[in-house]
Design a protein around this motif. Structure first.
Motif, mmCIF file in Angstrom:
data_model
loop_
_atom_site.group_PDB
_atom_site.id
_atom_site.type_symbol
_atom_site.label_atom_id
_atom_site.label_comp_id
_atom_site.label_asym_id
_atom_site.label_seq_id
_atom_site.Cartn_x
_atom_site.Cartn_y
_atom_site.Cartn_z
ATOM 1 N N ILE A 27 0.833 -1.203 0.000
ATOM 2 C CA ILE A 27 0.000 0.000 0.000
ATOM 3 C C ILE A 27 0.868 1.253 0.000
ATOM 4 C CG2 ILE A 27 -0.216 -0.006 2.510
ATOM 5 C CD1 ILE A 27 -2.867 1.123 -0.032
ATOM 6 N N ALA A 28 2.037 1.199 0.645
ATOM 7 C CA ALA A 28 2.933 2.351 0.653
ATOM 8 C C ALA A 28 3.419 2.668 -0.759
ATOM 9 C CB ALA A 28 4.118 2.092 1.576
ATOM 10 N N LEU A 29 3.771 1.641 -1.514
ATOM 11 C CA LEU A 29 4.243 1.862 -2.887
ATOM 12 C C LEU A 29 3.129 2.390 -3.780
ATOM 13 C CD1 LEU A 29 6.433 -1.340 -3.311
ATOM 14 C CD2 LEU A 29 7.253 1.013 -3.113
ATOM 15 N N ILE A 30 1.944 1.831 -3.634
ATOM 16 C CA ILE A 30 0.815 2.281 -4.463
ATOM 17 C C ILE A 30 0.494 3.746 -4.168
ATOM 18 C CG2 ILE A 30 -1.664 1.983 -4.842
ATOM 19 C CD1 ILE A 30 -1.221 -1.018 -4.446
ATOM 20 N N LEU A 31 0.484 4.123 -2.889
ATOM 21 C CA LEU A 31 0.214 5.520 -2.538
ATOM 22 C C LEU A 31 1.336 6.436 -3.005
ATOM 23 C CD1 LEU A 31 -1.201 5.083 1.089
ATOM 24 C CD2 LEU A 31 -2.479 5.566 -1.011
ATOM 25 N N LEU A 32 2.571 5.943 -2.965
ATOM 26 C CA LEU A 32 3.707 6.749 -3.415
ATOM 27 C C LEU A 32 3.580 7.085 -4.896
ATOM 28 C CD1 LEU A 32 6.535 7.872 -2.545
ATOM 29 C CD2 LEU A 32 7.490 5.733 -3.403
ATOM 30 N N VAL A 33 3.231 6.077 -5.702
ATOM 31 C CA VAL A 33 3.070 6.304 -7.136
ATOM 32 C C VAL A 33 1.884 7.227 -7.402
ATOM 33 C CG1 VAL A 33 2.604 5.212 -9.352
ATOM 34 C CG2 VAL A 33 4.134 4.104 -7.719
ATOM 35 N N ASP A 37 2.031 10.586 -9.642
ATOM 36 C CA ASP A 37 1.464 10.533 -10.985
ATOM 37 C C ASP A 37 -0.012 10.881 -11.044
ATOM 38 O OD1 ASP A 37 3.965 9.666 -11.548
ATOM 39 O OD2 ASP A 37 3.418 7.607 -12.024
ATOM 40 N N GLY A 38 -0.670 10.933 -9.878
ATOM 41 C CA GLY A 38 -2.101 11.194 -9.880
ATOM 42 C C GLY A 38 -2.894 9.925 -10.138
ATOM 43 N N PRO A 39 -4.216 9.994 -9.973
ATOM 44 C CA PRO A 39 -5.080 8.813 -10.152
ATOM 45 C C PRO A 39 -5.335 8.501 -11.629
ATOM 46 C CG PRO A 39 -6.410 10.705 -9.563
ATOM 47 C CD PRO A 39 -4.972 11.181 -9.537
ATOM 48 N N THR A 40 -4.310 8.075 -12.322
ATOM 49 C CA THR A 40 -4.431 7.750 -13.749
ATOM 50 C C THR A 40 -4.222 6.254 -13.959
ATOM 51 O OG1 THR A 40 -2.071 8.082 -14.158
ATOM 52 C CG2 THR A 40 -3.497 10.025 -14.313
ATOM 53 N N PRO A 41 -4.697 5.728 -15.091
ATOM 54 C CA PRO A 41 -4.447 4.307 -15.381
ATOM 55 C C PRO A 41 -2.959 3.970 -15.408
ATOM 56 C CG PRO A 41 -6.165 5.166 -16.811
ATOM 57 C CD PRO A 41 -5.602 6.346 -16.077
ATOM 58 N N ALA A 42 -2.152 4.902 -15.919
ATOM 59 C CA ALA A 42 -0.707 4.653 -15.955
ATOM 60 C C ALA A 42 -0.136 4.539 -14.552
ATOM 61 C CB ALA A 42 -0.007 5.774 -16.721
ATOM 62 N N ALA A 43 -0.615 5.383 -13.624
ATOM 63 C CA ALA A 43 -0.145 5.321 -12.247
ATOM 64 C C ALA A 43 -0.556 4.002 -11.604
ATOM 65 C CB ALA A 43 -0.708 6.495 -11.448
ATOM 66 N N ALA A 44 -1.771 3.564 -11.895
ATOM 67 C CA ALA A 44 -2.234 2.289 -11.340
ATOM 68 C C ALA A 44 -1.360 1.138 -11.844
ATOM 69 C CB ALA A 44 -3.691 2.052 -11.718
ATOM 70 N N GLY A 48 1.014 -1.161 -9.564
ATOM 71 C CA GLY A 48 0.877 -2.616 -9.584
ATOM 72 C C GLY A 48 2.194 -3.311 -9.883
ATOM 73 N N MET A 49 2.984 -2.728 -10.773
ATOM 74 C CA MET A 49 4.278 -3.322 -11.099
ATOM 75 C C MET A 49 5.225 -3.288 -9.902
ATOM 76 S SD MET A 49 5.215 -2.314 -15.047
ATOM 77 C CE MET A 49 4.593 -0.639 -15.042
ATOM 78 N N LEU A 50 5.219 -2.179 -9.170
ATOM 79 C CA LEU A 50 6.079 -2.108 -7.987
ATOM 80 C C LEU A 50 5.606 -3.090 -6.912
ATOM 81 C CD1 LEU A 50 6.828 1.711 -7.507
ATOM 82 C CD2 LEU A 50 8.304 -0.059 -8.466
ATOM 83 N N ALA A 51 4.283 -3.235 -6.773
ATOM 84 C CA ALA A 51 3.760 -4.198 -5.808
ATOM 85 C C ALA A 51 4.191 -5.611 -6.173
ATOM 86 C CB ALA A 51 2.235 -4.104 -5.750
ATOM 87 N N ALA A 52 4.153 -5.918 -7.469
ATOM 88 C CA ALA A 52 4.591 -7.244 -7.913
ATOM 89 C C ALA A 52 6.084 -7.433 -7.674
ATOM 90 C CB ALA A 52 4.267 -7.424 -9.398
#
Length: 412
Positions: A27-33, A37-44, A48-52
């Protein structure tokens, strides 16, 4: 090293700090991104890649686990893993956005390689820190379950709270600090008793360890049930979103269901601390798994939010008890020369199964959110019935060593 006082409280402190860091990382990585980058599909996608990158390296755990069984003092590699986790995670956070994204991903992946030692590696040291009686061992395992529950629920919640009041980067750095503090706490633990014959030449390789696990009926059963339950309960967060939509509720209802499961898990952890499990783990696992199957089926069938919340909470309670049973099974059946590797192998395959379960749930939920829940319940029920029939028929074999150990101290 090693401080004064009872070993169990010191272990709980070390394990809680380590698992808070491990549990809150995603969750820390997802919030950091998202903050950058803002709430964009690219940020999501990047989140997700960092979480993986943080979770996938757990699969490499068995390749580094042998070190825990080879060294004379296993505290050292575990503490080193905590320090490396803190350094790599902090570096990834502080340099995020200043370096190319692949560099950040590589730093996060390096952080993830330390995860197995913060989870299964640390758990493998617990049996040698408490009395050898079954009740003392089971109570200690209940405390261990609680540290996992703390990391998986309080960790993400604390990250979200700190990120809201300060910044996601601050929250992530707090996790790095927790991992660093865990290293000091690990070194304050007493050294576990030496395992007879545990010189490097007699410690099996990773491949030999998995063959040993598959050859042992009790460890094989532990592995099968751990993977099947992990795969099935991983569908709950995905199904929660679909359940809220199916019942015509606001999306916040999905968060309430996920919170109910997490709270149930913590309650279950407290229950096994106060009332340690009794009986053989090889029979406890199918029993709790069957009850989890009923819980999954109930979540699929409940027509009201209140009933769903109760079903999610009950499933969390049962899963904590099931996890305690699997820890007991690993502790009581793993050979002393491969104890750390057995713990980490099971943990790595559990995480892999959970990832597969999440993926399958996402694919099946597009048709009906109840499908992954019912499929998981059916799979667990079949395995539980098969195990019960095997036990009734008297065909269950003893452990690979030819007996069922009662105590859990290394060397038994």
């Amino acid at each position: 090293m090693g401080g004064r006082g009872a070993p169990l409280p010191r272990y709980v402190a070390a394990a809680s700090l380590a698992r808070l860091a491990d549990g809150g990382g995603i969750i820390a990585l997802i919030l950091l991104v998202a903050a950058q980058d803002g709430p964009t599909p690219a940020a999501a996608a990047r989140g997700g890649m960092l979480a993986a990158c943080l979770t996938a390296p757990h699969l490499l755990g068995p390749l580094v686990a042998r070190r825990v069984d080879v060294v004379a003092d296993a505290r050292q590699p575990i503490a080193a893993a905590c320090i490396l986790y803190a350094l790599c995670f902090a570096t990834a956070v502080l340099t995020f956005g200043l370096v190319p994204f692949p560099v950040s991903a590589a730093l996060v992946a390096l952080t993830g390689t330390c995860g197995p030692l913060l989870t299964g590696g640390l758990s493998s040291r617990l049996p040698g820190l408490v009395a050898s009686g079954q009740r003392a061992q089971r109570r200690a395992q209940g405390w261990d379950v609680a540290t996992y529950g703390l990391g998986g629920t309080v960790g993400p919640a604390a990250v979200a709270a700190v990120a809201a009041s300060a910044t996601p980067a601050t929250a992530a750095l707090c996790l790095a600090g927790a991992a660093a503090a865990a290293a000091g706490a690990v070194l304050m633990l007493p050294a576990a008793p030496a395992i007879p014959g545990s010189d490097p030449g007699q410690v099996p390789t990773a491949r030999a360890t998995i063959r040993l696990m598959l050859a042992s009926p009790d460890l094989r059963r532990t592995l099968i049930f751990t993977m099947s339950v992990a795969c099935s309960v991983a569908s709950l967060p995905i199904a929660a979103v679909g359940t809220a939509a199916r019942l015509g509720l606001e999306p916040a209802a999905a968060a309430a269901l996920a919170a109910a499961y997490g709270l149930g898990n913590l309650l279950g952890s407290g229950a096994v601390m106060v009332f340690p499990l009794r009986g053989e783990p090889r029979r406890l696992m199918p029993s709790f798994a069957a009850l989890i199957a009923l819980g999954l089926a109930a979540t699929a069938a409940s027509p009201l939010l209140g009933l769903n919340i109760a079903a999610y909470s009950a499933t969390g309670i049962l899963n904590a008890s099931f996890f305690a049973a699997t820890l007991a099974a690993r502790s009581e059946n793993a050979p002393g020369q491969a104890r750390g590797q057995v713990f980490i192998w099971v943990a790595a395959l559990k995480i892999t199964s959970g990832s597969i379960g999440t993926l399958l749930a996402g694919l099946l939920a597009s048709m009906d959110p109840r499908i992954p829940l019912l499929a998981g319940a059916a799979a667990i029920a079949v395995l539980s019935v098969a195990a019960a029939r095997q036990d009734r028929a008297g065909t269950a074999a003893p452990t690979a060593s030819g007996h069922r150990p009662v105590t859990s101290r290394p060397g038994n």
